[in-house]
Design a protein around this motif. Structure first.
Motif, PDB file in Angstrom:
ATOM      1  N   TYR A   1      -4.053  -0.960  -4.065  1.00  0.00           N
ATOM      2  CA  TYR A   1      -2.740  -1.512  -3.724  1.00  0.00           C
ATOM      3  C   TYR A   1      -2.002  -1.929  -4.980  1.00  0.00           C
ATOM      4  O   TYR A   1      -2.589  -2.043  -6.052  1.00  0.00           O
ATOM      5  CB  TYR A   1      -2.893  -2.712  -2.779  1.00  0.00           C
ATOM      6  CG  TYR A   1      -3.767  -3.813  -3.332  1.00  0.00           C
ATOM      7  CD1 TYR A   1      -3.230  -4.833  -4.110  1.00  0.00           C
ATOM      8  CD2 TYR A   1      -5.134  -3.826  -3.093  1.00  0.00           C
ATOM      9  CE1 TYR A   1      -4.030  -5.831  -4.631  1.00  0.00           C
ATOM     10  CE2 TYR A   1      -5.949  -4.816  -3.606  1.00  0.00           C
ATOM     11  CZ  TYR A   1      -5.387  -5.820  -4.373  1.00  0.00           C
ATOM     12  OH  TYR A   1      -6.187  -6.799  -4.896  1.00  0.00           O
ATOM     13  N   VAL A   2      -0.701  -2.173  -4.809  1.00  0.00           N
ATOM     14  CA  VAL A   2       0.132  -2.678  -5.896  1.00  0.00           C
ATOM     15  C   VAL A   2       0.316  -4.171  -5.676  1.00  0.00           C
ATOM     16  O   VAL A   2       0.709  -4.606  -4.587  1.00  0.00           O
ATOM     17  CB  VAL A   2       1.509  -1.978  -5.912  1.00  0.00           C
ATOM     18  CG1 VAL A   2       2.416  -2.587  -6.968  1.00  0.00           C
ATOM     19  CG2 VAL A   2       1.335  -0.477  -6.122  1.00  0.00           C
TER      20      VAL A   2
ATOM     21  N   ARG B   1       6.078   6.670   6.871  1.00  0.00           N
ATOM     22  CA  ARG B   1       6.358   5.565   5.949  1.00  0.00           C
ATOM     23  C   ARG B   1       5.693   5.862   4.604  1.00  0.00           C
ATOM     24  O   ARG B   1       4.561   6.308   4.546  1.00  0.00           O
ATOM     25  CB  ARG B   1       5.790   4.279   6.552  1.00  0.00           C
ATOM     26  CG  ARG B   1       5.887   3.067   5.678  1.00  0.00           C
ATOM     27  CD  ARG B   1       5.268   1.859   6.357  1.00  0.00           C
ATOM     28  NE  ARG B   1       6.129   1.320   7.383  1.00  0.00           N
ATOM     29  CZ  ARG B   1       7.180   0.548   7.152  1.00  0.00           C
ATOM     30  NH1 ARG B   1       7.517   0.243   5.921  1.00  0.00           N
ATOM     31  NH2 ARG B   1       7.903   0.091   8.154  1.00  0.00           N
ATOM     32  N   ASN B   2       6.411   5.602   3.522  1.00  0.00           N
ATOM     33  CA  ASN B   2       5.867   5.823   2.173  1.00  0.00           C
ATOM     34  C   ASN B   2       5.002   4.664   1.692  1.00  0.00           C
ATOM     35  O   ASN B   2       4.116   4.837   0.871  1.00  0.00           O
ATOM     36  CB  ASN B   2       6.989   6.038   1.162  1.00  0.00           C
ATOM     37  CG  ASN B   2       7.637   7.383   1.338  1.00  0.00           C
ATOM     38  OD1 ASN B   2       6.964   8.358   1.644  1.00  0.00           O
ATOM     39  ND2 ASN B   2       8.947   7.440   1.171  1.00  0.00           N
ATOM     40  N   ARG B   3       5.285   3.470   2.184  1.00  0.00           N
ATOM     41  CA  ARG B   3       4.563   2.273   1.749  1.00  0.00           C
ATOM     42  C   ARG B   3       4.778   1.152   2.760  1.00  0.00           C
ATOM     43  O   ARG B   3       5.724   1.201   3.546  1.00  0.00           O
ATOM     44  CB  ARG B   3       5.024   1.869   0.357  1.00  0.00           C
ATOM     45  CG  ARG B   3       6.499   1.716   0.278  1.00  0.00           C
ATOM     46  CD  ARG B   3       7.027   1.812  -1.123  1.00  0.00           C
ATOM     47  NE  ARG B   3       8.496   1.797  -1.006  1.00  0.00           N
ATOM     48  CZ  ARG B   3       9.325   2.091  -1.944  1.00  0.00           C
ATOM     49  NH1 ARG B   3       8.880   2.424  -3.119  1.00  0.00           N
ATOM     50  NH2 ARG B   3      10.618   2.069  -1.746  1.00  0.00           N
TER      51      ARG B   3
ATOM     52  N   SER C   1       8.588  -1.901  -9.338  1.00  0.00           N
ATOM     53  CA  SER C   1       8.142  -1.113  -8.182  1.00  0.00           C
ATOM     54  C   SER C   1       8.144  -1.934  -6.890  1.00  0.00           C
ATOM     55  O   SER C   1       7.971  -1.388  -5.812  1.00  0.00           O
ATOM     56  CB  SER C   1       6.749  -0.530  -8.434  1.00  0.00           C
ATOM     57  OG  SER C   1       5.796  -1.556  -8.591  1.00  0.00           O
ATOM     58  N   CYS C   2       8.385  -3.228  -6.998  1.00  0.00           N
ATOM     59  CA  CYS C   2       8.402  -4.115  -5.825  1.00  0.00           C
ATOM     60  C   CYS C   2       9.805  -4.523  -5.412  1.00  0.00           C
ATOM     61  O   CYS C   2       9.980  -5.259  -4.433  1.00  0.00           O
ATOM     62  CB  CYS C   2       7.576  -5.361  -6.118  1.00  0.00           C
ATOM     63  SG  CYS C   2       5.864  -4.999  -6.525  1.00  0.00           S
TER      64      CYS C   2
ATOM     65  N   PHE D   1       0.851  -1.184   0.000  1.00  0.00           N
ATOM     66  CA  PHE D   1       0.000   0.000   0.000  1.00  0.00           C
ATOM     67  C   PHE D   1       0.889   1.236   0.000  1.00  0.00           C
ATOM     68  O   PHE D   1       1.901   1.267   0.685  1.00  0.00           O
ATOM     69  CB  PHE D   1      -0.876   0.060   1.265  1.00  0.00           C
ATOM     70  CG  PHE D   1      -1.925  -1.007   1.331  1.00  0.00           C
ATOM     71  CD1 PHE D   1      -3.063  -0.936   0.545  1.00  0.00           C
ATOM     72  CD2 PHE D   1      -1.781  -2.090   2.188  1.00  0.00           C
ATOM     73  CE1 PHE D   1      -4.040  -1.907   0.619  1.00  0.00           C
ATOM     74  CE2 PHE D   1      -2.744  -3.068   2.257  1.00  0.00           C
ATOM     75  CZ  PHE D   1      -3.876  -2.983   1.470  1.00  0.00           C
ATOM     76  N   HIS D   2       0.467   2.252  -0.754  1.00  0.00           N
ATOM     77  CA  HIS D   2       1.145   3.545  -0.725  1.00  0.00           C
ATOM     78  C   HIS D   2       0.690   4.337   0.497  1.00  0.00           C
ATOM     79  O   HIS D   2      -0.316   4.020   1.137  1.00  0.00           O
ATOM     80  CB  HIS D   2       0.843   4.345  -2.003  1.00  0.00           C
ATOM     81  CG  HIS D   2       1.578   3.849  -3.201  1.00  0.00           C
ATOM     82  ND1 HIS D   2       2.930   4.009  -3.373  1.00  0.00           N
ATOM     83  CD2 HIS D   2       1.140   3.169  -4.292  1.00  0.00           C
ATOM     84  CE1 HIS D   2       3.301   3.470  -4.507  1.00  0.00           C
ATOM     85  NE2 HIS D   2       2.234   2.945  -5.092  1.00  0.00           N
ATOM     86  N   GLN D   3       1.413   5.406   0.789  1.00  0.00           N
ATOM     87  CA  GLN D   3       1.200   6.212   1.989  1.00  0.00           C
ATOM     88  C   GLN D   3      -0.248   6.690   2.170  1.00  0.00           C
ATOM     89  O   GLN D   3      -0.791   6.610   3.263  1.00  0.00           O
ATOM     90  CB  GLN D   3       2.137   7.417   1.968  1.00  0.00           C
ATOM     91  CG  GLN D   3       2.098   8.228   3.244  1.00  0.00           C
ATOM     92  CD  GLN D   3       3.019   9.411   3.160  1.00  0.00           C
ATOM     93  OE1 GLN D   3       2.663  10.432   2.583  1.00  0.00           O
ATOM     94  NE2 GLN D   3       4.211   9.271   3.724  1.00  0.00           N
ATOM     95  N   GLU D   4      -0.879   7.171   1.112  1.00  0.00           N
ATOM     96  CA  GLU D   4      -2.242   7.703   1.255  1.00  0.00           C
ATOM     97  C   GLU D   4      -3.219   6.627   1.715  1.00  0.00           C
ATOM     98  O   GLU D   4      -4.092   6.867   2.543  1.00  0.00           O
ATOM     99  CB  GLU D   4      -2.717   8.341  -0.050  1.00  0.00           C
ATOM    100  CG  GLU D   4      -2.826   7.343  -1.178  1.00  0.00           C
ATOM    101  CD  GLU D   4      -2.553   7.936  -2.547  1.00  0.00           C
ATOM    102  OE1 GLU D   4      -3.153   7.425  -3.495  1.00  0.00           O
ATOM    103  OE2 GLU D   4      -1.759   8.869  -2.655  1.00  0.00           O
ATOM    104  N   LYS D   5      -3.084   5.414   1.202  1.00  0.00           N
ATOM    105  CA  LYS D   5      -3.967   4.321   1.614  1.00  0.00           C
ATOM    106  C   LYS D   5      -3.589   3.843   3.018  1.00  0.00           C
ATOM    107  O   LYS D   5      -4.462   3.487   3.809  1.00  0.00           O
ATOM    108  CB  LYS D   5      -3.898   3.172   0.611  1.00  0.00           C
ATOM    109  CG  LYS D   5      -4.951   2.128   0.803  1.00  0.00           C
ATOM    110  CD  LYS D   5      -6.365   2.651   0.856  1.00  0.00           C
ATOM    111  CE  LYS D   5      -6.853   3.239  -0.415  1.00  0.00           C
ATOM    112  NZ  LYS D   5      -8.255   3.662  -0.389  1.00  0.00           N
TER     113      LYS D   5
END
Length: 139
Positions: A119-120, A49-51, A88-89, A20-24
């Motif tokens: 989510y990614v 935390r950013n993610r 990105s992972c 999950f990114h920071q906003e979520k």
């Protein structure tokens, strides 16, 4: 190709590595009333935390999530059994631990409020039965 892979992983109910990114994360902290690395860090004057990585699984319209941490905890989770299909992972290491929720303890969350765009998805995971042993918290 990435979308087809995602669809197969989710529709067949495979466990997968994601983040999950920071906003979520901020939204989930509020929803769960627990520290996922945003509020606690901000309170200390540190950058949030950013993610945050997790092991997930789609169960119909719900998303089962076991958050991960690098801090040594009781339940070690080896992520070398997980594919990382996107660059990105690449920041997610091969060794992790199940996240400890200060109010609920170790467990998995079952969210009905999260969609696939929240989510990614990094890739499918095999042989992570340890996740199934953790309690489920329905949210």
């Amino acid at each position: 190709m990435e979308e087809i892979y995602r669809q197969i992983v989710e529709e067949r109910g495979y466990k997968f590595l994601g983040f999950f990114h920071q906003e979520k994360l901020r939204f989930l902290e509020e929803l769960l009333d627990t520290d996922l690395g945003i509020r606690g860090r901000e309170a200390k004057g540190e950058p949030p935390r950013n993610r945050r990585p997790f092991i997930g699984r789609r169960l119909g319209d719900s998303l089962e999530v076991c958050f991960l941490t690098e801090n040594k905890k009781k339940y070690k989770i080896t992520l070398d059994v997980c594919e990382k299909m996107t660059s990105s992972c690449s920041w997610i290491g091969d060794r992790s631990y199940a996240f400890y929720d200060q109010k609920r303890g170790y467990g998995r969350y079952l969210f009905k409020v999260l969609g696939e765009g929240d989510y990614v998805l990094c890739g499918r995971c095999d042989d992570l039965e340890i996740i199934d042993k953790l309690r489920i918290f329905e949210i």
